[in-house]
Each structure stands twice: as structure tokens, then as C-alpha cells.
Scaffold this motif. Structure first.
Motif, PDB file in Angstrom:
ATOM      1  N   PHE A 110       0.846  -1.196   0.000  1.00 12.93           N
ATOM      2  CA  PHE A 110       0.000   0.000   0.000  1.00 12.93           C
ATOM      3  C   PHE A 110       0.877   1.240   0.000  1.00 12.93           C
ATOM      4  O   PHE A 110       0.544   2.247  -0.601  1.00 12.93           O
ATOM      5  N   LEU A 112     -10.758  -9.636   0.959  1.00 12.81           N
ATOM      6  CA  LEU A 112     -11.611 -10.317   1.934  1.00 12.81           C
ATOM      7  C   LEU A 112     -12.811  -9.459   2.320  1.00 12.81           C
ATOM      8  O   LEU A 112     -13.777  -9.944   2.883  1.00 12.81           O
ATOM      9  N   SER A 113     -12.745  -8.177   2.025  1.00  6.63           N
ATOM     10  CA  SER A 113     -13.860  -7.297   2.418  1.00  6.63           C
ATOM     11  C   SER A 113     -15.138  -7.689   1.711  1.00  6.63           C
ATOM     12  O   SER A 113     -16.228  -7.312   2.108  1.00  6.63           O
ATOM     13  N   LEU A 147       8.335   6.395  13.177  1.00  8.68           N
ATOM     14  CA  LEU A 147       7.876   5.539  14.275  1.00  8.68           C
ATOM     15  C   LEU A 147       9.005   5.315  15.277  1.00  8.68           C
ATOM     16  O   LEU A 147       8.778   5.299  16.482  1.00  8.68           O
ATOM     17  N   VAL A 203      -5.452  -9.910   1.207  1.00 12.09           N
ATOM     18  CA  VAL A 203      -6.372  -9.619   2.303  1.00 12.09           C
ATOM     19  C   VAL A 203      -7.367  -8.521   1.940  1.00 12.09           C
ATOM     20  O   VAL A 203      -8.487  -8.493   2.434  1.00 12.09           O
ATOM     21  N   ARG A 229       0.594  -3.934   4.132  1.00  9.64           N
ATOM     22  CA  ARG A 229       0.848  -4.925   3.074  1.00  9.64           C
ATOM     23  C   ARG A 229      -0.417  -5.721   2.791  1.00  9.64           C
ATOM     24  O   ARG A 229      -1.175  -6.038   3.702  1.00  9.64           O
ATOM     25  N   MET A 230      -0.558  -6.077   1.509  1.00 10.48           N
ATOM     26  CA  MET A 230      -1.815  -6.709   1.133  1.00 10.48           C
ATOM     27  C   MET A 230      -1.855  -8.194   1.457  1.00 10.48           C
ATOM     28  O   MET A 230      -2.859  -8.714   1.901  1.00 10.48           O
ATOM     29  N   PHE A 277      10.216  -0.789  21.254  1.00  6.50           N
ATOM     30  CA  PHE A 277       9.006  -0.085  20.799  1.00  6.50           C
ATOM     31  C   PHE A 277       8.980   0.019  19.286  1.00  6.50           C
ATOM     32  O   PHE A 277       7.956  -0.202  18.643  1.00  6.50           O
ATOM     33  N   ALA A 308       3.461  -3.722  13.578  1.00  5.14           N
ATOM     34  CA  ALA A 308       2.070  -3.313  13.344  1.00  5.14           C
ATOM     35  C   ALA A 308       1.941  -2.644  11.987  1.00  5.14           C
ATOM     36  O   ALA A 308       0.986  -2.893  11.237  1.00  5.14           O
ATOM     37  N   PHE A 309       2.932  -1.806  11.660  1.00  9.21           N
ATOM     38  CA  PHE A 309       2.903  -1.091  10.376  1.00  9.21           C
ATOM     39  C   PHE A 309       2.936  -2.072   9.207  1.00  9.21           C
ATOM     40  O   PHE A 309       2.235  -1.895   8.212  1.00  9.21           O
ATOM     41  N   PHE A 345       6.179  -1.274  16.735  1.00  8.23           N
ATOM     42  CA  PHE A 345       5.428  -0.404  15.822  1.00  8.23           C
ATOM     43  C   PHE A 345       5.604  -0.835  14.380  1.00  8.23           C
ATOM     44  O   PHE A 345       4.660  -0.842  13.598  1.00  8.23           O
ATOM     45  N   GLN A 385       0.891 -10.241   7.200  1.00 10.41           N
ATOM     46  CA  GLN A 385       0.215 -10.177   8.496  1.00 10.41           C
ATOM     47  C   GLN A 385       0.854 -11.171   9.479  1.00 10.41           C
ATOM     48  O   GLN A 385       1.074 -10.858  10.641  1.00 10.41           O
ATOM     49  N   MET A 435       1.763  -5.083   9.235  1.00  9.12           N
ATOM     50  CA  MET A 435       0.444  -5.726   9.124  1.00  9.12           C
ATOM     51  C   MET A 435      -0.543  -4.844   8.385  1.00  9.12           C
ATOM     52  O   MET A 435      -1.387  -5.311   7.624  1.00  9.12           O
ATOM     53  N   ILE A 436      -0.430  -3.530   8.627  1.00 12.38           N
ATOM     54  CA  ILE A 436      -1.416  -2.623   8.057  1.00 12.38           C
ATOM     55  C   ILE A 436      -1.146  -2.361   6.583  1.00 12.38           C
ATOM     56  O   ILE A 436      -2.057  -2.302   5.771  1.00 12.38           O
TER      57      ILE A 436
END
Lengths: 607, 195
Positions: B72, B190-191, B85, B187, B124-125, B111, B118-119, B115, B130, B121-122
Motif C-alpha cells: 500500500f 476479503l472485504s 515511528l 487480504v 501490506r496486502m 518499541f 504493526a505497520f 510499531f 500479516q 500488518m497494516i
């Protein structure tokens, strides 16, 4: 700390009494009513729900703790919801249940808000502690609590404009449940108002009573006008519940008005009138719902336009219905007459002793009450006449049979109570005076409401008297006199003629007067409020011969169209707006969590 | 790690990261003289450096899809975000205030790893990222525990390792199933499952 003590003061005992005298015959009635209507499993379920329902109402009126009160209140609402949707296969039941549960939860939300405010001052859930704390509560806070309580209990009681659920929910429940819901459950809201507003909060400003009076008058009129327009027999009765709650609230509101004005005698007297009408309404509305249930069981329809002639098929049910209808229309010497008379007298006595604008206000209220009584009588002429008299209008009505013994027993019990509560007015007033005195905290030691055991005399020294036993005696005597005159002078042998038919030659059920036609004058008189819609369509061969004629009319519910429909539309609009934050993308959900985490850490940083 | 565009590159960088954590744990074992930490370090070496990456590679080979991760946010921008971050985590860990300077550094690194996980996971498709992101976050949590209190109690550590191991197996299985069912592991698509 929450205590589980039960409270058995006069007010609670009075409501317990009301609950049991309606629940008992309804339970007996349900023996016959459920049989053949539902499967064995559903009958068991109905009994379970009935017991849970009665038990929850008993808890509501006896607990001495607002926390447990709320729990019991919620159980009562939920159980009654399950009873409303008992006929799960009907689409209508589900819809009615939905409206009911949404409205009742809105009401509960207001109650919780009010109770939390009270708790804030008392630091205890106990009634007694809250009562003490309310002495020191500032008057603005008291006003807010009063409004919250009024909306919360008003939703359950069905005060206009919060009555919207009543005509949906009451008809959909099984009839014995309708009778308990309409007869007793909505009265628990009156219990709440008396207990929390009069007894615990204490009447603070004069506008409280006036507000309740105004709402009550509106409820009376709106309820009875809609009842006149409705031709579903159970929905008609449900609208009458709105009307009668209004009459009860007239008594309660008047009592609050007099408490604030410092007139203890009249305060007690008005509350007696209100409570008397409460128990009366429970009795005759329970009876009427049971009768309506019998009609439904026998014919399979609740539309009175399709009924007719039932007095010959179901004579006993017809007589019980007639007694109930006479009670609710306030005909002497039955119970509705006594309580409405007392309410009217309370208004008159109040108007005598009040000064200025309130004199006028009380007079107008009394006038509205009289109008309500008249319209109610008209409505029951319609309900009884169209349902039970003349010729059957459909095959359902032709094939009706008298209902089973247990159903008749339930109706008989309540019909007898209707008469007893009319005749034994004086001793009942004495008992109610104790209840009213205890709940308003006024000493009733030297108050007298009656001349002797037969005659009610609202205020000593004024020439206002009422004696239902003597009235009944006079009625019986004049009826006997009339009958003996008939025996003496009339021809004893009945001769049957054809009904005079204005030369039409052949009269049948299609020529009968209909409920729609009967209510037309009222539809025209109240057209500013009902906004009737009518459409006529004639198809003719020539000027003289009309081949077919179609007539269509219905009225528009003002409250539904102008208050609830926009409200519901608004909720749906905002909900669909909120839905956008949930697109179904896992990344976005993860991002929400991440953003929330970052936000919280930054938040911690700053503060 | 954030500039990786393909599945093997991501797994490789995860392997390197785990290796560094192994080294950190080993050095902590030296300085604090605790027998447990040696064992934990050994577990890291075995599980996170060898077994898990091998497992992930196996899954990737088996489902046999396009190797791209589907970004993304492109590599360069991801790097910048990672830098931001890291700075944020420096600020946060300073505000937590556990004192000592070298501990502060350890926390900052922990930390930022968290972060960045988490980044990943958010942003990448493909479902692989994930899984990898979750593993990276786990690394971050481990590092944080190590830097604050010299590691968690031994049994907790063992339990967490087991958890991570099992979760990798399960997630590998899921990715495999998703691929079989939908013929992709994207992913974002999946919506469509939403009602």
C-alpha cells in the motif's frame, strides 16, 4: 450495599391486590384459551412466561431498593416482550414486539438516569435513604429528576405521545396476557409515579401537577378518539387503556396539584379517585380483553366489521362484555361510574376552593373528562352493537360457539367484581383513603368521605351525595315496575313479523350499519386531528344506474407521521453514516487499533 | 524489513532480526549471569532463526503464488514512516522513565520493532505480511521484556515460544486454506465477505 428487603406498606399491598385479582382469573381463563390454539410445548411456555410475568410485577411493587426495582422492571419488560411475540409466526407480532421493546427500553434509560441522579445525592440505593436525601436536594435537580421519571414511567403507562407501542403490543399478545398487560402492567408505571414522585421525591413545584394534568387530558381525548376510529376489537381496547390511564393520572396529577397548594384533604380525595379508577380499570379492562379473546377464539377474527349477531351464539360472553362496557363507559351503578364521578367531584371541589387561573383550568379539565366519558360510551355502543347485535356479517361469525367453562369462569369472576366495586364504594373508599394517606404522608385520622355505609359525601357540609346501592335499587325497582306494566298490559304471546325495511323487501347482513358508518360523525367532528382520507369511486352505466361503488377511508396517525417517522428516519440515516467506518477491510481495522494505540500514548504524553 | 517487496525477502529479514535478538539475549546472559537466558537464546536460535522461517518458506512455496507482497505504501515511504515511528518510540520510552540510559535505548528499539510490526500488518496486502508482522511484534515484546527486567520468568518465556510456534503453524495452515478457497491470499479482497 444492596439489601433485598421487601416493602409491604399500604401502597404496595394495594398494587399486590390489583395484580392478583386480575392475574388469577386470567390464569384460569388461559386454561381454556390456550387449549387447541397452541401446541403442548407452547402451552407450557405460556404458563412459564405467565408466572414469570406475574412474579416480576409483584417484585416491582414490593422491593425497597431502586437497584432491584430496576432489575425487576427490566425482567417485567423482557418477559412481556416475549409474550407479545408469542405468536412468532405472525409478521405483525414481530413488528409489534420490536416497537414495544424499543419504546420500553427508551423509558428504562430515562429511569436509570433519574435513579443515578438520586443515588448521587443519597449514596445509597435504599428507598428510605433516598427519601431523606431528597429533602436536601436543590429544586432544579428535583425538576430534572421529575421530568426523567415522568418520561420513563410515562412510556410504560402509555401517556400521549409515548403511547405509540400500546395499540401494537396489546392486541398481539394472547388475550389473557393482554388483559394482564393492559389491566396491571401499565399500572406499575402509576405505582412508580406515586412511589417516586409523590412519596419519595416530594412534590416541589405547582407545575408538576399541572403538567401531569395537561398530559392526562390529552391522553384521555387522544385515546378515546383513536378508539372510536379503530375497528380491531383488541386495538380498540388498547386505545381505551390510553384513555383510562389519562383518567387515573387526572386523579394523581390533581393530588400533586393540591399537595403543592397545601390542601391535604383534597389531595387525599383526588388520589383516592385516581386509585379507585386504577383498580376499576384493571377489573373492567381485564374483563373486556378476556371477552375480546373469547370472541377471537370463537370466530378467528378481531375485525368487528366481520362480526355481528354474537349475542345469540355466545350469550354469556355477550353479557360479560356488556357489563364491562357499561363499567368503562361510566354507567351507574357500576364501578367506572363511581371513580369517574369522584374524579369529577375532585375537580369541582378544587375549582370551588382555588382562585384565579387555576379555577378556570380545573373547570376545563373537568369538561374534558366529561367529554371523554361521553365519547367512551359512544365507542362502546359501537363495539358492543357491531360485535354482538344484528346479523352475522361473515361466515366466521355465523359459526361461532360459546367458549369453554374455564374461560367463562374467568370472565364471570371479573364481571362480578365490576358490579361489586360499584356497589361497595363506601368501604372501598375507606381502604383507599389509608393507601392515599400513607403514600402522600398526610394524616387522614379526621377525614370523612361518607355519610354512612351507603352514601358517599365528598365534603362535609356540601350537598353532594352518591349512593350506588340505592341507585342500583332504584334501577332494579324501575325495571321491575316497567316489566310488571309490560306483563299487565302487553300481549303475552310473541308474534314474529318481518323487520320493517323501508320497502326494500329483502334485508340481509350487507344492509347493516357498519362500524365505519357509526364512527363517521366523530371522524368529521375531529377531522382537524384525525385528518381522514376518503376516496369514492362510482362506475355507472347511465346516470340512474350505478353499477359499482367503492368507498375507501382511513385516518392518519398524527404522532406516527410527525413525531416517530422523522425520528426513526433520522436514526437510520445516522446509522448508515456510522456504518461507513466499518468497510470490512482487515487493514483498516488493524489501522484503527494502531491509531488508537498511538493516540492513547500521545494522550498520556500530554496529560 | 520495511523495504522488502517480496515474500522471501521479508522472511529473510525476519530471520536476521531474530538472529540479532539471539545475540542480544546472549549478551544479556553474559552480563546478568543467568543460566536461563542462555537457554532462551538457544530457543530463539532454533525456533525463530531456523524453524519458523523454514516453515514460512515452505508454505510460500507450497501455495505457489506471486511473490510480491502488494505494498500500500511503497518502500521509500515505508522507510520514512519507520523512521518516524522510531523517533516516536524514542519519545514514548523517554516518557515512560525507567531511568538508566542503556535501558532507555533497549526500550526504544523494542518499541520501534513493535510499531514496525504493526505497520507491516497494516500496509501490506498479502496474508503473509500479516503473519510476519505478528511475529515481528512478538519479537518487539520480547525485546521490551528483556530490556526492562532482563527477561520474563523462564516458564513464561517457554510458554510464549510454544505459542508463537503453534500460531505460525496455524497461520500457515490458514494462509494455505485461504489460498485454496479463494485462489489468492490478498487480504484486501476479503472485504467482499462482509454482509
Amino acid at each position: 450495599m444492596v439489601n433485598f428487603n421487601l416493602l409491604f406498606d399500604p401502597l404496595s399491598i394495594f398494587f399486590l391486590f390489583v395484580i392478583f385479582i386480575i392475574s388469577l382469573p386470567s390464569a384460569v381463563y388461559s386454561l381454556g384459551y390456550l387449549k387447541g390454539e397452541y401446541s403442548q410445548g407452547k402451552v407450557t411456555l405460556a404458563w412459564f412466561l405467565l408466572s414469570a410475568f406475574v412474579l416480576s410485577m409483584v417484585l416491582v411493587v414490593t422491593v425497597s431498593n431502586i437497584f432491584i426495582f430496576l432489575v425487576a422492571w427490566e425482567i417485567m419488560s423482557l418477559v412481556s416482550y416475549f409474550l407479545v411475540v408469542f405468536d412468532t409466526e405472525h409478521e405483525k407480532s414481530i413488528q409489534a414486539g420490536l416497537i414495544y421493546i424499543v419504546m420500553t427500553h427508551i423509558g428504562t434509560a430515562f429511569l436509570i438516569a433519574a435513579f443515578l441522579v438520586m443515588y448521587q445525592y443519597a449514596h445509597s440505593f435504599d428507598f428510605l435513604a433516598i427519601k431523606n436525601a431528597c429533602q436536601t436536594m436543590p429544586s432544579q435537580v428535583k425538576n430534572i429528576v421529575f421530568i426523567l421519571l415522568l418520561i420513563g414511567f410515562g412510556t410504560k403507562a402509555g401517556i400521549v405521545p409515548l403511547h405509540i407501542w400500546l395499540p401494537y403490543a396489546h392486541p398481539q399478545a394472547p388475550s389473557h396476557i393482554s388483559s394482564i398487560m393492559s389491566g396491571v402492567m401499565i399500572k406499575t408505571a402509576i405505582y412508580g409515579l406515586i412511589r417516586f414522585v409523590i412519596s419519595i421525591l416530594g412534590v416541589n413545584s405547582s407545575w408538576w401537577g399541572i403538567l401531569i394534568l395537561v398530559l392526562a387530558v390529552i391522553s384521555c381525548l387522544v385515546g378515546v378518539i383513536y378508539a372510536l376510529m379503530d375497528h380491531d376489537i383488541k386495538r380498540l381496547l388498547a386505545y381505551h387503556s390510553v384513555e383510562n390511564i389519562g383518567i387515573i393520572l387526572l386523579g394523581v396529577g390533581l393530588s400533586m396539584f393540591f399537595i403543592n397548594k397545601g390542601m391535604p384533604y383534597l389531595a387525599v380525595f383526588s388520589l383516592i379517585a385516581g386509585l379507585y379508577h386504577l383498580v376499576n380499570h384493571a377489573v373492567f379492562k381485564g374483563l373486556l380483553f378476556l371477552c375480546a379473546g373469547s370472541v377471537y377464539k370463537a370466530t378467528g377474527t378481531r375485525d368487528i366489521e366481520k362480526l355481528g349477531g354474537l349475542i345469540k351464539k355466545m350469550p354469556q360472553t355477550a353479557i360479560y362484555f356488556l357489563i364491562g362496557a357499561m363499567g368503562i363507559s361510566a354507567l351507574p351503578p357500576l364501578n367506572g361510574f363511581v371513580s369517574e364521578w369522584l374524579t369529577l367531584q375532585a375537580f369541582f371541589l378544587g375549582a370551588f376552593s382555588a382562585i384565579g387561573g387555576s379555577k378556570l383550568f380545573l373547570g376545563v379539565c373537568a369538561g374534558m373528562l366529561a367529554l371523554t366519558g361521553g365519547l367512551a360510551a359512544a365507542c362502546f355502543v359501537k363495539a358492543f352493537g357491531i360485535t354482538f347485535l344484528a346479523l352475522p356479517r361473515s361466515r366466521h361469525a355465523e359459526e361461532a360457539k360459546e367458549v369453554s367453562f374455564s374461560m367463562k369462569a374467568g370472565m364471570f369472576f371479573l364481571a362480578v367484581l365490576t358490579i361489586i366495586f360499584g356497589l361497595a364504594a363506601v368501604p372501598i373508599m375507606g381502604l383507599l383513603a389509608k393507601v392515599a394517606g400513607a403514600s402522600t404522608g398526610i394524616d387522614i385520622g379526621n377525614m370523612r368521605f361518607s355519610l354512612n355505609n351507603l352514601i358517599i359525601n365528598p365534603q362535609v357540609g356540601k350537598n353532594i351525595y352518591l349512593s350506588t346501592p340505592l341507585l342500583a335499587l332504584a334501577l332494579v325497582a324501575s325495571a321491575a315496575a316497567g316489566f310488571s306494566v309490560y306483563l299487565l298490559f302487553a300481549r303475552l304471546k310473541p308474534v314474529s313479523y318481518k323487520t320493517w325495511d323501508c320497502g326494500y323487501y329483502k334485508l340481509e347482513a350487507r344492509n347493516e350499519y357498519t362500524a365505519t358508518a357509526f364512527s363517521k360523525p366523530f371522524r368529521i367532528a375531529f377531522s382537524f386531528f384525525l385528518m381522514p382520507y376518503r376516496k369514492t369511486q362510482k362506475i355507472r352505466d347511465s346516470f340512474y344506474h350505478v353499477k359499482s361503488f367503492a368507498y375507501e377511508t382511513h385516518t392518519i396517525s398524527v404522532f406516527k407521521k410527525y413525531i416517530y417517522a422523522p425520528l426513526v428516519a433520522l436514526v437510520f440515516k445516522s446509522a448508515s453514516f456510522m456504518r461507513r467506518i466499518q468497510p470490512g477491510s482487515i487493514h483498516l481495522y488493524l489501522a484503527y487499533i494502531f491509531a488508537a494505540l498511538l493516540f492513547l500514548i500521545i494522550f498520556m504524553q500530554k496529560f | 524489513m520495511v523495504i522488502a517487496k517480496r515474500v522471501p525477502a521479508l522472511i529473510r529479514s525476519f530471520r536476521y532480526q531474530s538472529f540479532f535478538i539471539f545475540l542480544v539475549t546472549l549478551s544479556a546472559g553474559f552480563t546478568e549471569r543467568q543460566g536461563d537466558l542462555y537457554f532462551v537464546a538457544l530457543l530463539i536460535l532454533v525456533l525463530k532463526v531456523f524453524i519458523i522461517p523454514v516453515l514460512l518458506n515452505l508454505t510460500a512455496k507450497r501455495i505457489n503464488v506471486d511473490e510480491g507482497l502488494g505494498l500500500f505504501v511503497n518502500s521509500q515511504l515505508s522507510l520514512i514512516v519507520a523512521l518516524i515511528l522510531s523517533y516516536c518510540s524514542w519519545v514514548f520510552s523517554r516518557s515512560l522513565g525507567f531511568g538508566l540510559y542503556h535501558k532507555l535505548l533497549g526500550q526504544t528499539v523494542a518499541f520501534s520493532v513493535l510499531f514496525i510490526g504493526a505497520f507491516l500488518m497494516i500496509s501490506r496486502m498479502k496474508a503473509f505480511s500479516q503473519v510476519a508482522g505478528l511475529l515481528v511484534m512478538e519479537n518487539g515484546i520480547f525485546l521490551f521484556a528483556l530490556s526492562v527486567s532482563g527477561g520474563m520468568p523462564f516458564f513464561v518465556e517457554i510458554a510464549i515460544f510454544l505459542d508463537v510456534f503453534v500460531s505460525v503453524i496455524i497461520m500457515g495452515l490458514f494462509v494455505y486454506r485461504i489460498n485454496k478457497l479463494f485462489t489468492h491470499i490478498d487480504v484486501t479482497k476479503l472485504s467482499r465477505l462482509k454482509g
